[in-house]
Design a protein around this motif. Structure first.
Motif, PDB file in Angstrom:
ATOM      1  N   UNK A   1      -4.597  17.451   6.558  1.00 35.56           N
ATOM      2  CA  UNK A   1      -5.564  16.613   5.859  1.00 35.56           C
ATOM      3  C   UNK A   1      -5.413  15.135   6.196  1.00 35.56           C
ATOM      4  N   UNK A   2      -4.430  14.799   7.033  1.00 38.92           N
ATOM      5  CA  UNK A   2      -4.175  13.393   7.353  1.00 38.92           C
ATOM      6  C   UNK A   2      -5.055  12.908   8.496  1.00 38.92           C
ATOM      7  N   UNK A   3      -5.027  11.596   8.708  1.00 41.04           N
ATOM      8  CA  UNK A   3      -5.734  10.984   9.820  1.00 41.04           C
ATOM      9  C   UNK A   3      -5.185  11.523  11.142  1.00 41.04           C
ATOM     10  N   UNK A   4      -6.034  11.818  12.116  1.00 47.48           N
ATOM     11  CA  UNK A   4      -5.522  12.291  13.413  1.00 47.48           C
ATOM     12  C   UNK A   4      -4.502  11.326  13.993  1.00 47.48           C
ATOM     13  N   UNK A   5      -3.454  11.879  14.586  1.00 48.04           N
ATOM     14  CA  UNK A   5      -2.408  11.060  15.162  1.00 48.04           C
ATOM     15  C   UNK A   5      -1.256  10.793  14.216  1.00 48.04           C
ATOM     16  N   UNK A   6      -1.290  11.348  13.001  1.00 43.64           N
ATOM     17  CA  UNK A   6      -0.217  11.148  12.032  1.00 43.64           C
ATOM     18  C   UNK A   6       1.046  11.890  12.473  1.00 43.64           C
ATOM     19  N   UNK A   7       2.188  11.225  12.349  1.00 41.70           N
ATOM     20  CA  UNK A   7       3.468  11.847  12.685  1.00 41.70           C
ATOM     21  C   UNK A   7       4.294  12.022  11.417  1.00 41.70           C
ATOM     22  N   UNK A   8       5.140  13.041  11.426  1.00 39.57           N
ATOM     23  CA  UNK A   8       6.014  13.347  10.293  1.00 39.57           C
ATOM     24  C   UNK A   8       7.453  13.381  10.785  1.00 39.57           C
ATOM     25  N   UNK A   9       8.334  12.672  10.071  1.00 38.75           N
ATOM     26  CA  UNK A   9       9.745  12.651  10.414  1.00 38.75           C
ATOM     27  C   UNK A   9      10.551  13.138   9.217  1.00 38.75           C
TER      28      UNK A   9
ATOM     29  N   UNK B   1      -0.143   2.552   8.686  1.00 37.73           N
ATOM     30  CA  UNK B   1       0.004   2.982   7.309  1.00 37.73           C
ATOM     31  C   UNK B   1       0.860   4.231   7.257  1.00 37.73           C
ATOM     32  N   UNK B   2       1.438   4.474   6.097  1.00 34.84           N
ATOM     33  CA  UNK B   2       2.291   5.645   5.970  1.00 34.84           C
ATOM     34  C   UNK B   2       2.947   5.694   4.613  1.00 34.84           C
TER      35      UNK B   2
ATOM     36  N   UNK C   1       7.357   5.358  -1.561  1.00 32.36           N
ATOM     37  CA  UNK C   1       6.446   4.224  -1.396  1.00 32.36           C
ATOM     38  C   UNK C   1       5.425   4.512  -0.308  1.00 32.36           C
ATOM     39  N   UNK C   2       4.331   3.766  -0.379  1.00 33.27           N
ATOM     40  CA  UNK C   2       3.293   3.785   0.643  1.00 33.27           C
ATOM     41  C   UNK C   2       3.216   2.386   1.239  1.00 33.27           C
ATOM     42  N   UNK C   3       2.898   2.304   2.524  1.00 31.44           N
ATOM     43  CA  UNK C   3       2.749   0.988   3.154  1.00 31.44           C
ATOM     44  C   UNK C   3       1.497   0.982   4.015  1.00 31.44           C
ATOM     45  N   UNK C   4       0.915  -0.178   4.148  1.00 28.17           N
ATOM     46  CA  UNK C   4      -0.206  -0.363   5.076  1.00 28.17           C
ATOM     47  C   UNK C   4      -0.137  -1.789   5.604  1.00 28.17           C
ATOM     48  N   UNK C   5      -0.011  -1.880   6.930  1.00 31.88           N
ATOM     49  CA  UNK C   5       0.135  -3.166   7.597  1.00 31.88           C
ATOM     50  C   UNK C   5       1.248  -3.995   6.932  1.00 31.88           C
ATOM     51  N   UNK C   6       0.915  -5.111   6.285  1.00 30.24           N
ATOM     52  CA  UNK C   6       1.950  -5.991   5.733  1.00 30.24           C
ATOM     53  C   UNK C   6       2.280  -5.708   4.271  1.00 30.24           C
TER      54      UNK C   6
ATOM     55  N   UNK D   1      15.047  13.029   3.430  1.00 32.64           N
ATOM     56  CA  UNK D   1      13.953  12.069   3.479  1.00 32.64           C
ATOM     57  C   UNK D   1      12.808  12.557   4.349  1.00 32.64           C
ATOM     58  N   UNK D   2      11.585  12.198   3.976  1.00 32.07           N
ATOM     59  CA  UNK D   2      10.377  12.549   4.742  1.00 32.07           C
ATOM     60  C   UNK D   2       9.558  11.288   4.955  1.00 32.07           C
ATOM     61  N   UNK D   3       9.303  10.948   6.214  1.00 32.86           N
ATOM     62  CA  UNK D   3       8.486   9.793   6.553  1.00 32.86           C
ATOM     63  C   UNK D   3       7.182  10.225   7.205  1.00 32.86           C
ATOM     64  N   UNK D   4       6.074   9.627   6.801  1.00 37.97           N
ATOM     65  CA  UNK D   4       4.750   9.945   7.332  1.00 37.97           C
ATOM     66  C   UNK D   4       4.138   8.642   7.832  1.00 37.97           C
ATOM     67  N   UNK D   5       3.803   8.595   9.114  1.00 36.11           N
ATOM     68  CA  UNK D   5       3.333   7.343   9.728  1.00 36.11           C
ATOM     69  C   UNK D   5       2.062   7.581  10.532  1.00 36.11           C
ATOM     70  N   UNK D   6       1.148   6.603  10.449  1.00 39.04           N
ATOM     71  CA  UNK D   6      -0.124   6.694  11.165  1.00 39.04           C
ATOM     72  C   UNK D   6      -0.464   5.342  11.776  1.00 39.04           C
ATOM     73  N   UNK D   7      -0.958   5.359  13.012  1.00 39.94           N
ATOM     74  CA  UNK D   7      -1.527   4.178  13.649  1.00 39.94           C
ATOM     75  C   UNK D   7      -2.967   4.523  14.005  1.00 39.94           C
TER      76      UNK D   7
END
Length: 456
Positions: free
Chosen positions: A91-99, A167-168, A197-202, A154-160
């Motif tokens: 369901x995420x934006x295409x190109x999303x990575x999971x660590x 964002x992630x 937490x969630x982050x987007x850009x700054x 820990x689970x990290x989700x990152x998207x460019x």
């Protein structure tokens, strides 16, 4: 004459035959060219029909729901099947990575105190907690403890995005959340949220380390924290803005209060203003150096209960901190921190309290200072060592706090950590600590701790 006439006739016949032959060849060439043109026109029509069919198939595929992936069968010779045929986050934006990362950590420790003993369920039996070091008790006590509750996941989700927006989100848990079983049989512990937490850009929103804390300056320890007496160590909900080397955040406010005359501290989450923390960090090949500031609104708002009167008051307080890491070649570095002001809740998991109620039931802030210095030496790729000293002192208004509150706390520790294989650490650490209260009474603690840790 007859012969001449015969020769002339034969030439005429040959000429006629040649003329007829040339005429047939011309007609044959015309027929071949016409057939070729007709064939080309036929192929062009077939190509146009094929192109129309392909476009129709593309539109049908885009409109249809995604089909379930076929079960992977045995791979053909020389063909390597993918580890995973679908994304972990459909369901995420295409190109999303999971660590996914974390570690398993097992601790084994023997602890001796000289002025009393820890309670059976004391937190200080699992990690060094200066505020719980016994003072004024009788006799010494030695206890053995072990556990794996500081293991983490820990689970990290990152998207460019295509527009280069970043964002992630990040989640992390450990198992230091209270016993769900007992040490007699199951040793079961609850899952505890550390970061979310969630982050987007700054921008960042959620629970994570305070901006007032310098995680990059923390020394490596076998203990859960290490230089606990002198380190800023707080995780809490916040909203943060970062640009370059500067960050500023609005963080969850809490005020710890000693009742007038001393006694067990209480925590107040009253007040309309969040804690404001800001940090600027300089970085280079030499290491890093950071300066941080903290502004707090210490507040209490307690309703009357029985003979206890209502109490409502607030006072502003602040703190400053400097910290960093100084690289001394490839095998050595120095890590340090020095903090002063209204720091109590932010230091060492709460060595003492932020404030006390004075004679008029108004809040009076308790100031202090805290710091540590640590030296790290790398012997080789597998063996390293850390030596550290930490201390904090507090300016308690004894007329209101009494003499049973912590005046100072300090500790030394030395460890050796060996990595026989990548991501596998085994370590040993020896620590001595001392806590002194305002009456002048002191309590000492010694701990020998072993660990085995596998990171992934």
């Amino acid at each position: 004459m007859a012969i001449t006439h015969l020769c002339s006739l034969r030439r005429s016949v040959l000429a006629a035959a040649l003329l007829l032959s040339l005429s047939g060849a011309v007609h044959a060439d015309n027929r071949s060219e016409a057939a070729l043109e007709a064939r080309i026109a036929q192929l062009e029509q077939q190509l146009a029909e094929l192109k129309t069919a392909v476009e129709a198939q593309k539109k049908a595929t885009a409109a249809a729901p995604a089909a379930a992936p076929a079960a992977a069968g045995p791979a053909a010779a020389g063909v390597k099947l993918p580890i995973q045929v679908t994304t972990l986050t459909p369901a995420s934006t295409p190109g999303t990575t999971v660590k996914i990362g974390g570690f398993i950590k097992a601790d084994f420790m023997a602890t001796r105190t000289d002025s009393g003993q820890f309670a059976d369920s004391a937190t200080a039996r699992d990690l060094y907690l200066p505020s719980q070091t016994p003072v004024g008790g009788k006799g010494s006590s030695t206890d053995y403890d072990s556990g794996a509750k500081f293991s983490r996941l820990g689970i990290g989700i990152d998207t460019v995005t295509d527009n280069n927006d970043k964002l992630g989100a990040f989640f992390e848990w450990d198992f230091f959340g209270g016993a769900l079983g007992n040490e007699n049989s199951t040793n079961t512990y609850g899952l505890t949220l550390r970061h979310a937490y969630v982050y987007w850009n700054k921008w960042l929103a959620g629970q994570t380390w305070s901006s007032f804390m310098d995680t990059a300056a923390l020394p490596e320890a076998v203990d859960f924290i290490g230089p606990t007496d002198g380190v800023v160590f707080v995780r809490q909900p916040q909203i943060r803005y970062t640009t370059g080397n500067f960050q500023i955040s609005l963080e969850d406010p809490q005020t710890t209060i000693i009742p007038r005359g001393g006694g067990a501290a209480a925590s107040s989450d009253r007040g309309a203003m969040p804690d404001v923390a800001a940090r600027y960090t300089w970085k280079g090949s030499w290491g890093h150096f950071g300066v941080a500031a903290l502004l707090r609104d210490l507040a209490v708002d307690r309703q009357a209960a029985g003979t206890t009167p209502a109490i409502k008051d607030n006072t502003f307080a602040g703190a400053l901190s400097v910290s960093g890491k100084w690289n001394l070649g490839e095998r050595n570095d120095i890590r340090y921190q020095l903090t002063g002001g209204s720091i109590s809740r932010y230091i060492g998991l709460g060595v003492t309290s932020d404030s006390v109620l004075d004679g008029a039931n108004d809040l009076e802030a308790i100031d202090g200072w805290a710091g540590y210095v640590a030296w790290r030496h790398v012997f080789n790729k597998q063996l390293r060592s850390n030596l550290m000293y930490a201390r904090s002192e507090y300016d308690n208004p004894v007329a209101y706090t009494g003499t049973g509150v912590t005046k100072s706390s300090q500790s030394f520790r030395l460890n050796f950590i060996y990595s026989p294989l990548p991501k596998l650490d085994v370590g040993v650490e020896y620590m001595v600590g001392r806590r002194e209260i305002e009456s002048g009474a002191k309590g000492d603690i010694d701990r020998l701790q072993f660990m085995a840790k596998y990171s992934f």
